[in-house]
Enzyme design. Structure first.
Site, PDB file in Angstrom:
ATOM      1  N   LYS A 261       0.403  -7.937   4.192  1.00 51.31           N
ATOM      2  CA  LYS A 261      -0.826  -7.139   4.190  1.00 51.31           C
ATOM      3  C   LYS A 261      -2.017  -8.025   4.541  1.00 51.31           C
ATOM      4  CE  LYS A 261       0.345  -3.834   0.496  1.00 51.31           C
ATOM      5  NZ  LYS A 261       0.270  -2.584   1.252  1.00 51.31           N
ATOM      6  N   ASP A 272       0.598  -1.818  -8.153  1.00 51.14           N
ATOM      7  CA  ASP A 272       1.749  -1.187  -7.517  1.00 51.14           C
ATOM      8  C   ASP A 272       2.918  -0.944  -8.474  1.00 51.14           C
ATOM      9  OD1 ASP A 272       2.291   0.000  -5.109  1.00 51.14           O
ATOM     10  OD2 ASP A 272       3.342  -1.739  -4.273  1.00 51.14           O
ATOM     11  N   ASP A 331       6.714  -3.914   4.059  1.00 53.95           N
ATOM     12  CA  ASP A 331       5.645  -3.377   3.220  1.00 53.95           C
ATOM     13  C   ASP A 331       5.954  -1.951   2.744  1.00 53.95           C
ATOM     14  OD1 ASP A 331       3.272  -3.324   1.840  1.00 53.95           O
ATOM     15  OD2 ASP A 331       2.004  -3.014   3.604  1.00 53.95           O
ATOM     16  N   ARG A 335       9.849   2.609  -1.430  1.00 59.07           N
ATOM     17  CA  ARG A 335      10.931   3.556  -1.151  1.00 59.07           C
ATOM     18  C   ARG A 335      12.300   2.882  -1.244  1.00 59.07           C
ATOM     19  NH1 ARG A 335       8.156   5.007   4.486  1.00 59.07           N
ATOM     20  NH2 ARG A 335       6.418   4.780   3.024  1.00 59.07           N
TER      21      ARG A 335
END
Ligand code: BES
Ligand code: ZN
Ligand code: ZN
Length: 491
Positions: A261, A272, A331, A335
């Protein structure tokens, strides 16, 4: 940590310089009127509240001198009969009055439900995170008293304590910096928080994750010197019929991995793990409230770091349900860990799976910082919406357009985790990806388990100033929605 003790009394107290009396404003015919409570405090009809700067609006607080050195707090936004407005106004008071030892809420509530909403808002709003501020964490507890003639059951006050602790403990975990909170230390925090609750905790360490086929957690965690963990927390009261699974994204820090990032987007990525903190504190509250559901929380914990041992863009991993994934963007790691968590949750054939994740920046772009994106099966989505409404939390049903599924096709594996160069519908793409890991209702069923996905990338963090019962920073939102889901499905 701001502490408080909530009580109910019917008689007016003796006021002093450490106390504040909170009074709500009436604005009949758009003019602020002096009500009975104010007259008792020595405010007469000669006072013009508007000239004193008072406003009957959400988040409006006006302080004026009261008897014996006390302070009178004129609170705006209270609406009789509107539980959300009452909870919110309580929160505004809780957020703004930490300087006082004693708070008296001199507010007429019509019934116990309104009293509970007011006190719940106050308790949730009365919060600060001082753990890292030198000398600031030893404030004495504040006494908060609702002045009412109504009879309030002790269980109502206990429930408020349970709900507000769950929200505060979520905020505390989320606010902890990632040099102190990483998968292993998260497990220590879990063990501390579950103490006294009837919960069974199982921890899968990196060895068990590797041998158990949890390639998502292993693949995301392998760039870090701090190995990943999967924590399963089960609450199984006797006689419970409904089986609820809660799955949380717990990336203790998201650098993006090798798909690094940029600096400005990385800051704040300690948030997160909010999904994991949310499901953890929800199941603790569900157990403490003795809700009659069989609930299991799955915390998918990993730190997403770039290093010589990190997963490379283009690597292929195999997750718990056997599907292979080409990691086109490291990134899009949430998922991958959720793929394992959702697969494992499915193996127990629950009646409903709800996952909570700070999954996509696209969620924030689409819905801002106060609404969660809600996706999934119609029936499951409706259950979550109903629960969110009861909790007074905001979620918006988003579609899962089928055409996005083809963008997930990989040349080499069953799926790819991101379509590089195509950001269209990023939040929806995330949901369609997660759907691949929801199992069948039973070994021989063709139907999939009812599932809903809450993308909370925006509302996890209130980056503006505080409002209602939400402070600046970690919001603790959706813990109460999850608790409501359990309550609404208890049988
Ligand atoms: N943790 C982020 C999502 C996020 C962004 C949360 C901003 C809170 C604020 C997530 O892991 C992520 O980086 N997602 C990518 C996905 C993309 C690479 C497909 C994103 O949203 O850019
Ligand atoms: Zn990421
Ligand atoms: Zn992430």
């Amino acid at each position: 940590m701001a502490k408080h003790l909530i009580k109910v009394a019917s008689v007016a107290p003796k006021l002093n310089k450490d106390s504040a009396v909170v009074v709500v404003l009436d604005d009949k015919n758009r003019k602020l009127s002096i009500n009975q409570n104010l007259i008792q405090l020595g405010i007469t009809s000669e006072h013009d509240l508007t000239k004193l700067g008072a406003k009957n609006a959400a988040d409006a607080i006006t302080k004026i001198p009261g008897p014996n050195g006390s302070v009178i707090v004129l609170l705006g936004g209270f609406e009789s009969g509107n539980l959300d407005a009452i909870r919110y106004a309580g929160g505004t008071a809780g957020r703004s009055l930490s300087d006082f030892r004693s708070i008296y809420l001199d507010i007429s509530v019509q019934n116990e439900t309104e009293a509970a909403a007011l006190l719940e808002g106050y308790a949730i709003g009365h919060y600060s995170f001082d753990a890292y501020k030198t000398g600031k964490n030893k404030q004495p507890a504040q006494n908060v008293t609702l002045l009412t003639k109504l009879k309030i059951k002790p269980a109502t006050l206990t429930r408020i304590e349970i709900l507000s602790s769950a929200v505060h403990d979520t905020r505390n975990l989320v606010s902890m910096p990632a040099n102190d909170l990483y998968p292993q230390s998260f497990v220590s925090e879990v063990n501390k928080l579950v103490r006294g609750a009837k919960l069974a905790v199982t921890v899968l360490d990196e060895k068990k994750l590797a041998s158990g086929g949890f390639g998502g957690l292993v693949g995301v965690g392998k760039g870090s010197v701090r190995p990943p963990r999967l924590v399963k927390i089960e609450y199984k009261p006797s006689g419970a019929k409904f089986k609820l699974a809660l799955v949380g994204k717990g990336i203790t820090y998201d650098t993006g991995g090798l798909s690094l990032k940029p600096a400005a987007s990385m800051l704040g990525m300690k948030y997160d793990m909010t999904g994991a903190a949310t499901v953890l504190n929800a199941i603790i509250a569900i157990a403490r409230l003795k809700v009659k559901v069989h609930a299991t929380a799955y915390l998918c914990l990993a730190e997403n770091m770039p290093s010589g041992t990190a997963t490379r863009p283009g690597d292929v991993i195999k997750v718990r349900n056997g599907k292979t994934i080409e990691v086109t963007n490291t990134d899009a790691e949430g998922r991958l860990v959720l793929a394992d968590g959702l697969s494992l949750a499915s193996e127990a054939y629950p009646d409903l799976i709800v996952d909570v994740a700070t999954l996509t920046g696209a969620q924030r772009v689409a819905l801002g910082a106060r609404y969660a994106g809600l996706m999934g099966d119609e029936a499951a989505v409706n259950k979550v919406l109903k629960a969110a409404q009861a909790a007074g939390e905001l979620a918006w049903h988003m579609p899962m357009p089928e055409e996005l599924r083809t963008l997930m096709n990989s040349d080499i594996a069953d799926l790819q985790n991101a379509k590089v160069g195509n950001t269209a519908g990023g939040m929806l793409f995330g949901a369609i990806f997660l759907r691949e890991f929801i199992g069948r209702k039973s070994a021989n069923s063709s139907e999939t388990i009812p599932w809903a996905h809450l993308d909370i990338a925006g509302p996890a963090d209130n980056d503006g100033s505080g409002y209602g019962y939400i402070p600046k920073g970690a919001s603790g939102s959706y813990v109460r929605t999850l608790i409501s889901i359990a309550e609404q499905n208890a049988k």
